[in-house]
Design a protein around this motif. Structure first.
Motif, PDB file in Angstrom:
ATOM      1  N   UNK A 206     -25.269-129.880 -51.642  1.00 24.55           N
ATOM      2  CA  UNK A 206     -24.053-129.330 -51.283  1.00 24.55           C
ATOM      3  C   UNK A 206     -23.414-128.690 -52.571  1.00 24.55           C
ATOM      4  N   UNK A 207     -23.463-129.186 -53.682  1.00 26.10           N
ATOM      5  CA  UNK A 207     -22.824-128.590 -54.906  1.00 26.10           C
ATOM      6  C   UNK A 207     -23.772-127.584 -55.612  1.00 26.10           C
ATOM      7  N   UNK A 208     -25.024-127.563 -55.500  1.00 26.23           N
ATOM      8  CA  UNK A 208     -25.992-126.603 -55.957  1.00 26.23           C
ATOM      9  C   UNK A 208     -26.261-125.370 -55.163  1.00 26.23           C
ATOM     10  N   UNK A 209     -25.746-125.711 -53.876  1.00 23.77           N
ATOM     11  CA  UNK A 209     -25.965-124.530 -52.974  1.00 23.77           C
ATOM     12  C   UNK A 209     -27.102-124.572 -52.464  1.00 23.77           C
ATOM     13  N   UNK A 210     -27.864-125.503 -52.298  1.00 24.10           N
ATOM     14  CA  UNK A 210     -29.473-125.474 -51.798  1.00 24.10           C
ATOM     15  C   UNK A 210     -29.194-125.047 -50.196  1.00 24.10           C
ATOM     16  N   UNK A 211     -30.408-124.922 -49.667  1.00 22.85           N
ATOM     17  CA  UNK A 211     -30.530-124.797 -48.023  1.00 22.85           C
ATOM     18  C   UNK A 211     -30.461-126.060 -47.674  1.00 22.85           C
ATOM     19  N   UNK A 212     -31.410-126.920 -48.246  1.00 19.79           N
ATOM     20  CA  UNK A 212     -31.407-128.279 -47.480  1.00 19.79           C
ATOM     21  C   UNK A 212     -32.427-128.539 -46.282  1.00 19.79           C
ATOM     22  N   UNK A 213     -32.171-127.636 -45.325  1.00 17.26           N
ATOM     23  CA  UNK A 213     -33.012-127.641 -44.079  1.00 17.26           C
ATOM     24  C   UNK A 213     -34.536-127.556 -44.661  1.00 17.26           C
ATOM     25  N   UNK A 214     -35.415-128.249 -44.072  1.00 15.72           N
ATOM     26  CA  UNK A 214     -36.976-128.384 -44.471  1.00 15.72           C
ATOM     27  C   UNK A 214     -37.195-128.217 -45.885  1.00 15.72           C
ATOM     28  N   UNK A 215     -36.474-128.923 -46.706  1.00 18.41           N
ATOM     29  CA  UNK A 215     -36.601-129.131 -48.145  1.00 18.41           C
ATOM     30  C   UNK A 215     -38.016-129.760 -48.208  1.00 18.41           C
ATOM     31  N   UNK A 216     -38.607-129.472 -49.257  1.00 16.14           N
ATOM     32  CA  UNK A 216     -39.945-129.903 -49.488  1.00 16.14           C
ATOM     33  C   UNK A 216     -39.723-131.169 -50.529  1.00 16.14           C
ATOM     34  N   UNK A 217     -40.407-132.527 -50.515  1.00 14.99           N
ATOM     35  CA  UNK A 217     -41.555-132.501 -49.177  1.00 14.99           C
ATOM     36  C   UNK A 217     -40.981-133.022 -47.966  1.00 14.99           C
ATOM     37  N   UNK A 218     -39.710-133.358 -48.004  1.00 16.91           N
ATOM     38  CA  UNK A 218     -39.184-134.050 -46.834  1.00 16.91           C
ATOM     39  C   UNK A 218     -37.579-133.886 -46.981  1.00 16.91           C
ATOM     40  N   UNK A 219     -36.893-133.324 -45.933  1.00 19.11           N
ATOM     41  CA  UNK A 219     -35.448-132.960 -45.967  1.00 19.11           C
ATOM     42  C   UNK A 219     -34.689-134.443 -45.789  1.00 19.11           C
ATOM     43  N   UNK A 220     -33.482-134.437 -45.844  1.00 16.74           N
ATOM     44  CA  UNK A 220     -32.608-135.639 -45.698  1.00 16.74           C
ATOM     45  C   UNK A 220     -32.741-136.088 -44.476  1.00 16.74           C
ATOM     46  N   UNK A 221     -32.643-135.146 -43.383  1.00 10.35           N
ATOM     47  CA  UNK A 221     -32.731-135.603 -42.085  1.00 10.35           C
ATOM     48  C   UNK A 221     -34.112-136.099 -41.489  1.00 10.35           C
ATOM     49  N   UNK A 222     -35.110-136.248 -42.387  1.00 11.09           N
ATOM     50  CA  UNK A 222     -36.500-136.768 -41.824  1.00 11.09           C
ATOM     51  C   UNK A 222     -36.716-137.615 -42.809  1.00 11.09           C
TER      52      UNK A 222
END
Length: 374
Positions: A206-222
Motif C-alpha cells: 500500500x505505502x510503496x504503491x505496488x500492484x500487489x495482484x499476481x505478485x511473484x512468487x505468490x500474492x497475499x490473497x493466495x
C-alpha cells in the motif's frame, strides 16, 4: 517546467517522455506477473495548462477517467474531460500547481490515521499491532464491540490483500462508522459482536504503491496454504484462530476491487463459494443487504453476486494458492466466509465516490446486524 514523480505514499509511475503539453507514462509493474493497471503520480508545474496524458503500451484508464486530488490526497474528484482506455486530457486550474493524479482515489496510512483521529473522542475501539512488515511498518488491527471472549459473535473484516484495491478501505470506514454509530444498529453490534478489522493486509505494498495482484512468487490473497511467504498472512493465520477462541469466528468478510472495466467491473458483488451451504449463507446475507439503505450509497443487488463456476470464479483461478476467504471457511464456528468486489469507478452507472463507498459500508453494518440477529 512540468514535473511528474511518484515520491509519496502510494506513488507508482514510470515516465517515458515529457513534452511541452504531452506526457507518455506507464505503470510500474515491479514484481507483478504479467500486467496490471495501478498507477498514481504527482504533477507539478502545469498550472493553467492542458496536458495530453498517454500510457504506452498499457491501457490503464478506468471507466471514469483519472482521479484527481488538489489537497494531497485528502479529497478526490474524477476528471471531467475526454479520455480513452490509454489517454486523457487534463486541464490544470491556474491555482492548482500540485496535483495527485491516479487510477482511482488513493487510500494509504495517512487516510486511516486521519479517520481514526477524527473518532478518538467517540471511543469504543482500540488499535493493536498484528505484526511488523519486512520493511518495519506496523500492521494494525482494530478491535470494536464486545470482548471476543464474551461476545455472542466474532466477525473479521479485511482489506488490501491486493494492495492496489483502495476503494475497499473507504467501504471499511463506513462499516466501522456503522458499528460505532449512536443508533439501534450500532448499539446492537457493539453489545453482541466482537469485531476485528485489518485495514492493510499488505501494508508495504500500500505505502510503496505496488500492484500487489499476481505478485511473484505468490500474492497475499493466495498465501493461505502451506507455509505463508508473507509475514502479514502468517500473522493473520496465527492470530484469528486464537482471537476466535473456543467459540470460533462467525463471519469473515474480505473486501476487494475487481478488474479495470467490463460487466462485473460495473457493480458490487459477492464472490460465490462452491460449497452450497456457504453459497446459501452468502445469498441470505446479500438479500438482507439489498433491503438496507443509506443516503448516497453505491447500489447493490443480490442478483449481481457471482456464482462459483461462472465468469472468472472457477477452480482454475485459485490454482496459485488459497485465498483468505477460502482459508477462513475452515475456522471453527464459521457461517459466513465471503468476499465483496467493489468497483473502482462505476457501479450501475453511478460514479464511485469515497462517500458513496462509505455509505455502502454503512449498509453492510446494517445487514450484518440483521443477519446475526435472525
Amino acid at each position: 517546467m512540468i514535473c511528474i514523480d511518484r515520491d509519496f505514499p502510494g506513488g507508482n509511475i514510470l515516465v517515458e517522455s515529457i513534452g511541452d503539453d504531452a506526457v507518455i507514462l506507464h505503470p510500474d509493474m515491479r514484481d507483478t506477473e504479467g500486467g496490471w493497471f495501478y498507477w498514481a503520480f504527482r504533477l507539478r508545474g502545469a498550472a493553467g495548462r492542458t496536458l495530453d496524458v498517454r500510457f504506452a503500451p498499457n491501457t490503464p484508464i478506468g471507466m471514469m477517467g483519472p482521479a484527481i486530488s488538489a489537497d494531497g490526497g485528502v479529497t478526490w474528484r474524477w476528471g471531467n474531460e475526454s479520455f480513452t482506455n490509454d489517454s486523457f486530457k487534463l486541464t490544470v486550474p491556474a491555482d492548482e500547481d500540485e496535483l495527485l493524479v491516479a487510477f482511482a482515489p488513493l487510500y494509504t496510512q495517512s487516510h486511516l490515521d486521519r479517520f481514526l483521529a477524527a473518532r478518538a473522542s467517540v471511543g469504543g475501539w482500540q488499535r493493536h499491532v498484528l505484526c511488523r512488515t519486512r520493511k518495519g511498518r506496523d500492521v494494525e488491527w482494530l478491535a470494536l464491540g464486545a470482548p471476543a471472549t464474551t461476545a455472542a459473535h466474532r466477525v473479521v473484516f479485511t482489506a488490501r490483500h491486493h494492495c492496489c484495491e483502495m476503494i475497499a478501505n473507504y467501504a471499511m470506514e463506513g462499516i466501522i462508522d456503522g458499528v460505532l454509530a449512536d443508533d439501534a444498529t450500532g448499539d446492537w453490534l457493539r453489545r453482541q459482536v466482537a469485531f476485528c478489522f485489518i485495514p492493510f493486509a499488505d501494508k508495504d505494498g500500500v505505502e510503496d504503491g505496488d500492484q500487489g495482484k499476481n505478485r511473484r512468487p505468490r500474492d497475499h490473497n493466495r498465501d493461505y496454504i502451506g507455509e505463508s511467504m508473507h509475514v502479514e498472512t502468517a500473522a493473520i493465520r496465527e492470530f484469528l484462530p486464537r482471537w476466535g477462541g473456543p467459540n470460533g469466528v462467525t463471519a469473515a468478510i474480505d473486501l476487494h476491487c475487481p478488474w479495470i472495466r467490463g460487466h462485473y467491473e460495473s457493480m458490487i458483488y459477492q464472490v460465490g463459494r462452491e460449497d452450497p451451504g456457504v453459497w446459501g449463507e452468502q445469498q441470505r446475507f446479500g438479500a438482507l443487504l439489498e433491503k438496507t439503505s443509506w443516503p448516497g450509497s453505491l447500489p447493490y443487488e443480490t442478483a449481481d453476486d457471482l456464482p462459483f463456476g461462472q465468469a472468472w470464479n472457477k477452480a482454475t483461478n485459485y490454482s496459485g494458492g488459497m485465498s483468505f476467504s477460502r482459508w477462513s471457511a475452515s475456522l471453527p464456528g464459521m457461517r459466513l466466509p465471503t468476499s465483496f468486489e467493489i468497483s473502482y469507478s462505476l457501479v450501475k452507472n453511478v460514479p464511485v465516490t469515497t462517500d458513496g463507498a462509505r455509505a455502502f459500508g454503512r449498509r453492510v453494518a446494517q445487514a450484518l446486524a440483521a443477519y446475526l440477529s435472525s
